[in-house]
Enzyme design. Structure first.
Site, mmCIF file in Angstrom:
data_model
loop_
_atom_site.group_PDB
_atom_site.id
_atom_site.type_symbol
_atom_site.label_atom_id
_atom_site.label_comp_id
_atom_site.label_asym_id
_atom_site.label_seq_id
_atom_site.Cartn_x
_atom_site.Cartn_y
_atom_site.Cartn_z
ATOM 1 C CB THR A 66 -7.267 -1.483 0.782
ATOM 2 O OG1 THR A 66 -7.119 -1.793 -0.605
ATOM 3 C CG2 THR A 66 -6.207 -2.209 1.585
ATOM 4 C CB SER A 96 -2.639 4.499 2.008
ATOM 5 O OG SER A 96 -3.508 4.337 0.913
ATOM 6 C CG ASP A 113 -12.378 4.264 -4.113
ATOM 7 O OD1 ASP A 113 -11.281 4.799 -3.846
ATOM 8 O OD2 ASP A 113 -12.677 3.114 -3.744
ATOM 9 C CE LYS A 168 -11.469 -0.280 -1.404
ATOM 10 N NZ LYS A 168 -11.464 0.463 -2.666
ATOM 11 C CB SER A 203 -0.914 0.017 1.225
ATOM 12 O OG SER A 203 -1.575 1.263 1.303
ATOM 13 N N GLY A 223 -17.559 -0.733 -18.180
ATOM 14 C CA GLY A 223 -17.647 -1.529 -16.954
ATOM 15 C C GLY A 223 -18.906 -1.183 -16.191
ATOM 16 C CB ALA A 224 -21.791 -2.413 -15.351
ATOM 17 N N GLY A 225 -19.234 -2.731 -12.750
ATOM 18 C CA GLY A 225 -19.004 -3.329 -11.435
ATOM 19 C C GLY A 225 -19.021 -2.270 -10.353
#
Ligand code: ATR
Length: 268
Positions: A62, A17, A102, A66, A15, A125-127
């Site tokens: 993460t 972050s 996000d 999530k 990560s 995309g459609a997730g």
């Protein structure tokens, strides 16, 4: 007292972050630290409970937690409800409130480019990622959104929710030149040299964005650039989702342009 923040995930060692938030804390003279915590799925409930006990002020979540974290939180913001996923938690008075930054992170990143909110925008995309981004684009005033997806039914469902339209992949492919902005939200290109759709009909004036940031340049962006488009990788989204979390925790809006350069150098 020194505050502490965290990111939890499994795996977590990769990560970026901690680097990003520690840099911003230092830059703004805030006495706080941000630590990566490796939490396996079976430890998630205990980990969240520990955050409260140990005086944590906020954390990021993460993969793969999530969604699983949702029922373990005290409160959920609209952004997290829409995405059915949480990436940011604010901890206050022993209560945990979940957000998802996000989608708005992506929109902020996109708006640093010359995009026309009334121009035709295609989401591939459609997730979960597409969902957060589409809702955020719609909230931000993008008025002409079209969704396309390998599984058309999912594109239709998402389009209905944000009052936009859906087209099948082949139609998107043959009409690509009509879109001013194209947003790639699938995982295609993350690990393999593949495209989510053919770019044969892509015009040269479009802005083309991919949410993937590692690799910095997916085959999709490479080909779009070769065809004369202005391309945007996922580093901007990553940095901006972090900046929105940082703002929720501290009230300070950190510098994103400098951070995008630093992260790009790290990944380059
Ligand atoms: P995420 O939360 O990352 O969006 P997801 O909800 O599993 O993950 O959604 C993945 C998206 O990538 C979907 O739009 C998926 O298409 P399907 O709905 O048809 O499954 C898309 N996707 C994944 N692999 C793909 C591939 N090889 N070609 C085209 N689309 C793909």
């Amino acid at each position: 007292m020194k505050k502490w923040y965290a990111v939890i995930g499994d795996p977590i060692s990769h990560s970026l972050s901690p680097f990003m938030h520690d840099y911003w804390f230092e830059k703004h003279g805030i006495d706080a630290s941000y630590i990566p915590v490796h939490v396996e799925p079976k430890q998630l409930e205990q980990a969240l409970h520990s955050m409260k006990l140990l005086g944590n002020s906020g954390f990021n979540i993460t993969l793969p937690h999530k969604q699983a974290a949702i029922p373990l939180l005290n409160e959920l913001d609209e952004t997290a409800r829409i995405m059915n996923a949480v990436n940011t938690v604010v901890a206050k008075n022993g209560r945990l409130k979940g957000f998802n930054t996000d989608g708005d992170g992506f929109v902020r990143s996109l708006l640093s480019y010359p995009v026309d909110k009334d121009g035709a925008l295609l989401v591939i995309g459609a997730g979960g990622a597409a969902r957060g981004i589409s809702f955020a684009l719609s909230r931000a005033g993008f008025s002409n959104i079209t969704i396309t997806n390998r599984t058309f039914r999912r594109a239709q469902e998402l389009a209905e929710e944000i009052d936009s339209k859906a087209i099948v992949l082949t139609e998107a492919e043959s009409n690509l030149s009509e879109f001013n902005t194209i947003v790639q939200t699938t995982s295609v290109g993350l690990t393999e040299e593949a495209l989510p759709l053919s770019l044969t009909h892509l015009g040269s004036g479009s802005v083309v964005a991919d949410i993937i940031y590692n690799p910095l340049e997916t085959p999709f962006l490479k080909e779009s650039k070769a065809r004369g488009c202005l391309v945007l990788n996922g580093v901007g989204m990553f940095v901006n989702q972090g900046a929105i979390a940082f703002e929720k925790w501290t009230g300070i809006r950190p510098d994103t342009e400098g951070m995008i350069k630093l992260i790009t150098e790290k990944l380059g």
